[in-house]
Scaffold this motif. Sequence first.
Motif, PDB file in Angstrom:
ATOM      1  N   ILE A   1       5.749  -5.358 -13.297  1.00 15.36           N
ATOM      2  CA  ILE A   1       5.532  -5.732 -11.896  1.00 15.36           C
ATOM      3  C   ILE A   1       4.678  -4.682 -11.190  1.00 15.36           C
ATOM      4  O   ILE A   1       4.785  -3.480 -11.480  1.00 15.36           O
ATOM      5  N   GLU A   2       3.804  -5.146 -10.322  1.00 15.80           N
ATOM      6  CA  GLU A   2       3.006  -4.268  -9.456  1.00 15.80           C
ATOM      7  C   GLU A   2       2.889  -4.978  -8.115  1.00 15.80           C
ATOM      8  O   GLU A   2       2.688  -6.193  -8.066  1.00 15.80           O
ATOM      9  N   VAL A   3       3.006  -4.219  -7.025  1.00 18.36           N
ATOM     10  CA  VAL A   3       2.973  -4.818  -5.692  1.00 18.36           C
ATOM     11  C   VAL A   3       2.012  -4.042  -4.797  1.00 18.36           C
ATOM     12  O   VAL A   3       2.136  -2.826  -4.653  1.00 18.36           O
ATOM     13  N   GLU A   4       1.058  -4.767  -4.208  1.00 17.61           N
ATOM     14  CA  GLU A   4       0.155  -4.214  -3.194  1.00 17.61           C
ATOM     15  C   GLU A   4       0.721  -4.552  -1.813  1.00 17.61           C
ATOM     16  O   GLU A   4       1.350  -5.603  -1.640  1.00 17.61           O
ATOM     17  N   VAL A   5       0.445  -3.700  -0.841  1.00 18.42           N
ATOM     18  CA  VAL A   5       0.965  -3.909   0.509  1.00 18.42           C
ATOM     19  C   VAL A   5      -0.133  -3.657   1.533  1.00 18.42           C
ATOM     20  O   VAL A   5      -0.914  -2.715   1.401  1.00 18.42           O
ATOM     21  N   THR A   6      -0.143  -4.510   2.558  1.00 23.49           N
ATOM     22  CA  THR A   6      -0.931  -4.255   3.755  1.00 23.49           C
ATOM     23  C   THR A   6       0.040  -4.252   4.930  1.00 23.49           C
ATOM     24  O   THR A   6       0.871  -5.161   5.037  1.00 23.49           O
ATOM     25  N   ALA A   7      -0.057  -3.252   5.764  1.00 27.29           N
ATOM     26  CA  ALA A   7       0.832  -3.135   6.925  1.00 27.29           C
ATOM     27  C   ALA A   7      -0.006  -2.827   8.166  1.00 27.29           C
ATOM     28  O   ALA A   7      -1.068  -2.209   8.069  1.00 27.29           O
ATOM     29  N   ILE A   8       0.487  -3.265   9.301  1.00 30.46           N
ATOM     30  CA  ILE A   8      -0.116  -2.946  10.599  1.00 30.46           C
ATOM     31  C   ILE A   8       0.935  -2.197  11.406  1.00 30.46           C
ATOM     32  O   ILE A   8       2.046  -2.692  11.608  1.00 30.46           O
ATOM     33  N   VAL A   9       0.561  -1.011  11.877  1.00 35.81           N
ATOM     34  CA  VAL A   9       1.494  -0.139  12.575  1.00 35.81           C
ATOM     35  C   VAL A   9       0.943   0.180  13.969  1.00 35.81           C
ATOM     36  O   VAL A   9      -0.223   0.579  14.095  1.00 35.81           O
TER      37      VAL A   9
ATOM     38  N   ASN B   1       9.094   3.194  -3.958  1.00 37.22           N
ATOM     39  CA  ASN B   1       7.790   3.851  -3.824  1.00 37.22           C
ATOM     40  C   ASN B   1       7.076   3.374  -2.568  1.00 37.22           C
ATOM     41  O   ASN B   1       6.492   4.177  -1.827  1.00 37.22           O
ATOM     42  N   ILE B   2       7.107   2.061  -2.330  1.00 34.82           N
ATOM     43  CA  ILE B   2       6.484   1.507  -1.118  1.00 34.82           C
ATOM     44  C   ILE B   2       7.118   2.129   0.116  1.00 34.82           C
ATOM     45  O   ILE B   2       6.417   2.551   1.043  1.00 34.82           O
ATOM     46  N   GLN B   3       8.443   2.211   0.129  1.00 37.14           N
ATOM     47  CA  GLN B   3       9.146   2.790   1.265  1.00 37.14           C
ATOM     48  C   GLN B   3       8.709   4.240   1.497  1.00 37.14           C
ATOM     49  O   GLN B   3       8.461   4.642   2.636  1.00 37.14           O
ATOM     50  N   SER B   4       8.576   5.011   0.432  1.00 36.47           N
ATOM     51  CA  SER B   4       8.157   6.411   0.561  1.00 36.47           C
ATOM     52  C   SER B   4       6.763   6.522   1.162  1.00 36.47           C
ATOM     53  O   SER B   4       6.522   7.353   2.044  1.00 36.47           O
ATOM     54  N   VAL B   5       5.840   5.694   0.708  1.00 33.00           N
ATOM     55  CA  VAL B   5       4.469   5.740   1.221  1.00 33.00           C
ATOM     56  C   VAL B   5       4.442   5.288   2.683  1.00 33.00           C
ATOM     57  O   VAL B   5       3.783   5.914   3.525  1.00 33.00           O
ATOM     58  N   LEU B   6       5.159   4.208   3.000  1.00 36.83           N
ATOM     59  CA  LEU B   6       5.203   3.740   4.388  1.00 36.83           C
ATOM     60  C   LEU B   6       5.775   4.817   5.306  1.00 36.83           C
ATOM     61  O   LEU B   6       5.211   5.107   6.369  1.00 36.83           O
ATOM     62  N   GLU B   7       6.891   5.413   4.915  1.00 36.35           N
ATOM     63  CA  GLU B   7       7.511   6.453   5.739  1.00 36.35           C
ATOM     64  C   GLU B   7       6.583   7.649   5.911  1.00 36.35           C
ATOM     65  O   GLU B   7       6.522   8.233   6.994  1.00 36.35           O
ATOM     66  N   TYR B   8       5.855   8.011   4.876  1.00 36.43           N
ATOM     67  CA  TYR B   8       4.884   9.103   4.954  1.00 36.43           C
ATOM     68  C   TYR B   8       3.852   8.832   6.055  1.00 36.43           C
ATOM     69  O   TYR B   8       3.375   9.754   6.709  1.00 36.43           O
TER      70      TYR B   8
ATOM     71  N   MET C   1      -4.097   0.026  10.320  1.00 33.34           N
ATOM     72  CA  MET C   1      -3.834  -0.781   9.150  1.00 33.34           C
ATOM     73  C   MET C   1      -3.634   0.160   7.968  1.00 33.34           C
ATOM     74  O   MET C   1      -4.426   1.079   7.749  1.00 33.34           O
ATOM     75  N   LEU C   2      -2.567  -0.077   7.212  1.00 34.98           N
ATOM     76  CA  LEU C   2      -2.294   0.681   6.001  1.00 34.98           C
ATOM     77  C   LEU C   2      -2.519  -0.238   4.812  1.00 34.98           C
ATOM     78  O   LEU C   2      -1.935  -1.323   4.748  1.00 34.98           O
ATOM     79  N   ILE C   3      -3.359   0.178   3.900  1.00 32.55           N
ATOM     80  CA  ILE C   3      -3.631  -0.582   2.686  1.00 32.55           C
ATOM     81  C   ILE C   3      -3.114   0.267   1.527  1.00 32.55           C
ATOM     82  O   ILE C   3      -3.698   1.309   1.212  1.00 32.55           O
ATOM     83  N   LEU C   4      -2.008  -0.169   0.929  1.00 33.59           N
ATOM     84  CA  LEU C   4      -1.406   0.576  -0.162  1.00 33.59           C
ATOM     85  C   LEU C   4      -1.972   0.116  -1.500  1.00 33.59           C
ATOM     86  O   LEU C   4      -2.125  -1.087  -1.728  1.00 33.59           O
ATOM     87  N   SER C   5      -2.266   1.084  -2.345  1.00 29.21           N
ATOM     88  CA  SER C   5      -2.615   0.759  -3.729  1.00 29.21           C
ATOM     89  C   SER C   5      -1.420   0.061  -4.360  1.00 29.21           C
ATOM     90  O   SER C   5      -0.281   0.229  -3.919  1.00 29.21           O
ATOM     91  N   GLY C   6      -1.676  -0.697  -5.412  1.00 32.23           N
ATOM     92  CA  GLY C   6      -0.578  -1.345  -6.115  1.00 32.23           C
ATOM     93  C   GLY C   6       0.452  -0.321  -6.546  1.00 32.23           C
ATOM     94  O   GLY C   6       0.109   0.687  -7.168  1.00 32.23           O
ATOM     95  N   GLN C   7       1.696  -0.560  -6.177  1.00 30.08           N
ATOM     96  CA  GLN C   7       2.775   0.342  -6.551  1.00 30.08           C
ATOM     97  C   GLN C   7       3.459  -0.193  -7.798  1.00 30.08           C
ATOM     98  O   GLN C   7       3.739  -1.389  -7.907  1.00 30.08           O
TER      99      GLN C   7
END
Length: 142
Positions: free
Chosen positions: A131-139, A69-76, A39-45
């Motif tokens: 605008i600020e966006v938080e993300v949760t992802a499951i990989v 920014n979200i894309q960069s963090v996810l790809e990282y 699980m990836l929990i991203l800080s608000g971007q």
Amino acid sequence: MIAFGQRNVDMIQFKNADSVFQIKGLSQVVEVPLGASRMLILSGQVPVNQKGEVVGSDIRTQSRQVFQNIQSVLEYCGANFNDIVKLGIFTTDISKIAEFREVRDQFINTTNPPASSLLEVKGLFRKDVFIEVEVTAIVKNK
């Protein structure tokens, strides 16, 4: 209370992608092992470039920077937009949300969109940020 096995707690990683501006006192993403997945929990971007400068004076331009920014963090982290399961959206002007959605839909999986929360807030960390966006992802692990 959820009990994590000691092994899983020790494996939680706090990360920062070099391609996104780093703010002291927070991690851009926390990676939590879930067995066969993570699980990836991203800080608000927010709409800042790698130098920390606010990008854009309108919701569309700012939203595009947020999703880049979200894309960069996810790809990282070896993930992509299809792995997102939840978005948390904070905006200072709910009347502009259609413009945000136009940009969002260029990035997320619109066939199977993630769960989402939307809040209008009095303000974000700067008056020129809308605008600020938080993300949760499951990989899935490879």
